[in-house]
Design an enzyme around this catalytic site. Structure first.
Site, mmCIF file in Angstrom:
data_model
loop_
_atom_site.group_PDB
_atom_site.id
_atom_site.type_symbol
_atom_site.label_atom_id
_atom_site.label_comp_id
_atom_site.label_asym_id
_atom_site.label_seq_id
_atom_site.Cartn_x
_atom_site.Cartn_y
_atom_site.Cartn_z
ATOM 1 N N ARG A 50 0.837 -1.206 0.000
ATOM 2 C CA ARG A 50 0.000 0.000 0.000
ATOM 3 C C ARG A 50 0.877 1.264 0.000
ATOM 4 N NH1 ARG A 50 -3.104 -3.594 -0.836
ATOM 5 N NH2 ARG A 50 -4.790 -4.336 0.517
ATOM 6 N N GLU A 73 -14.518 -13.899 9.924
ATOM 7 C CA GLU A 73 -14.382 -13.395 8.555
ATOM 8 C C GLU A 73 -14.158 -14.526 7.553
ATOM 9 O OE1 GLU A 73 -11.727 -10.300 5.814
ATOM 10 O OE2 GLU A 73 -11.378 -10.404 7.974
ATOM 11 N N LYS A 125 -18.113 -10.998 9.436
ATOM 12 C CA LYS A 125 -17.482 -10.105 8.457
ATOM 13 C C LYS A 125 -17.359 -10.860 7.131
ATOM 14 C CE LYS A 125 -13.457 -7.235 7.436
ATOM 15 N NZ LYS A 125 -12.219 -6.596 7.930
ATOM 16 N N SER A 132 -14.485 -5.110 2.174
ATOM 17 C CA SER A 132 -14.594 -4.483 0.850
ATOM 18 C C SER A 132 -14.036 -5.386 -0.242
ATOM 19 C CB SER A 132 -13.907 -3.119 0.832
ATOM 20 O OG SER A 132 -12.607 -3.182 1.378
ATOM 21 N N GLY A 133 -13.044 -6.191 0.073
ATOM 22 C CA GLY A 133 -12.609 -7.276 -0.791
ATOM 23 C C GLY A 133 -12.261 -6.918 -2.216
ATOM 24 N N GLY A 134 -11.498 -5.861 -2.438
ATOM 25 C CA GLY A 134 -11.079 -5.512 -3.789
ATOM 26 C C GLY A 134 -11.967 -4.522 -4.498
ATOM 27 N N ARG A 144 -8.749 -1.088 2.753
ATOM 28 C CA ARG A 144 -8.330 -0.213 1.663
ATOM 29 C C ARG A 144 -9.439 0.737 1.226
ATOM 30 N NH1 ARG A 144 -5.686 -2.921 -3.586
ATOM 31 N NH2 ARG A 144 -7.763 -3.885 -3.647
#
Length: 340
Positions: free
Chosen positions: A34, A178, A220, A261-263, A292
């Site tokens: 990142r 998750e 999650k 959010s997974g991409g 992210r």
């Protein structure tokens, strides 16, 4: 305070209308990636600087109820010299901790993975709790193809998630469970729905087997979306597919579902969450636990310089507030231009 009282109090603090959870628990390799994207070399001091800036953003507690921390951050002090858990507590934000040790290939299951970290977890949880953590997170991933995930991978990861959750509750720490169904691939939204339903159903079967108290845990999951290389879906299509699956397999006893959010881009994740909440009242509070998708704009604004503190915090607050609006179904795309 009894363990049951601790669990109940933490759930009440985490699951609130208009609020969600910040995932700031990136591992060293992930945060390095990142930072590299914004021209910054990852170091312990740079990680402390950036995370301290976003967590001390004035008013963050209006949209953020909890923060998942990486182990390093839990033991750090802010730029003002406050222990990070104390910094969060001053904004009525609950400190949490990522406790899994990452994923590796699942033996005898080509193309699939299992998450490690159960060994010694009970002792680690006691230590994290002493440092101020009140909830934890454990991530397992599931790959989609025409044949994956296999029953072997689904059952192994579900069992791991359940054992982790039971250990957390035994010491008074709320578990975030998750099961991430990965967005990688060209699968359709229908295939995603099929896999999500089977995976989440297996997870709750394992949770019940291990007598995990559903009222004091948070799910999650992934949203039900097509693969990133598959056909596009509108936010309304994502919302309808997601709720259809969850109403089949997520017990009403679960107080909160905080999506990863997974991409997805920051804007996609917000629009999809908003569409989900616009479908009307559901048995659970439906919110966010983004990494992210909450932080990408603030990392760009920071670019490794403390001189950009105000811009960094403003960018973070903008995304937090937009997602807070989406949690109540009040987000509008035009708010992207006039918020912050």
């Amino acid at each position: 305070m009894s363990i049951q009282s601790e669990l109940t109090a933490t759930i009440q603090d985490l699951v609130q209308p208009g609020k969600g959870i910040l995932a700031a628990d990136e591992s060293h390799p992930t945060i390095a990636k990142r930072f590299k994207a914004v021209g910054v070399e990852s170091s312990e001091e740079k990680r402390r600087e950036y995370r301290s800036l976003i967590m001390s953003a004035p008013g963050a507690g209006e949209s953020i109820s909890g923060v998942i921390l990486f182990e390093e951050t839990l033991g750090q002090e802010s730029l003002e010299g406050l222990p990070i858990p104390e910094l969060l507590g001053r904004q009525s934000i609950v400190p949490g901790i990522k406790v899994d040790k990452g994923k590796k290939p699942l033996p005898n299951a080509p193309g699939e993975e299992i998450t490690y970290g159960l060994d010694g977890l009970d002792e680690r949880l006691e230590g994290y709790k002493a440092q101020g953590a009140r909830f934890a997170k454990w991530r397992c991933v599931f790959h989609i193809s025409e044949t994956l995930p296999s029953t072997q991978a689904i059952e192994a990861n579900a069992e791991t998630l359940a054992r982790y959750a039971a250990l957390c509750q035994s010491v008074g720490i709320v578990p975030i469970v998750e099961p991430e169904v990965l967005i990688n691939g060209d699968h359709t939204i229908e295939r995603s729905a099929e896999v999500n339903e089977v995976v989440i159903d297996a997870v709750f079967e394992a949770l019940r087997r291990h007598r995990v108290q559903l009222e004091t845990m948070i799910l999650k999951p992934s949203m039900v979306t097509p693969g990133k290389d598959g056909p596009n879906a509108t936010p309304e299509q994502v919302a309808e597919a997601t709720i259809a699956v969850f109403r089949r397999v997520v017990p009403a006893a679960v107080p909160g579902i905080n999506f990863l959010s997974g991409g997805q881009t920051p804007e996609e994740a917000t629009a999809n969450l908003n569409a989900i909440n616009r479908l009307g009242e559901q048995p659970w509070v439906l919110s966010f636990s983004y990494g992210r998708a909450l932080q990408e704009p603030s990392q760009k604004a920071w670019a490794g310089s403390r001189d950009n503190a105000a811009e960094t915090q403003a960018a973070f607050l903008k995304r937090a507030n937009l997602n807070g609006a989406a949690q109540t179904g009040q987000y509008r795309p035009e708010m992207e231009n006039d918020a912050g």
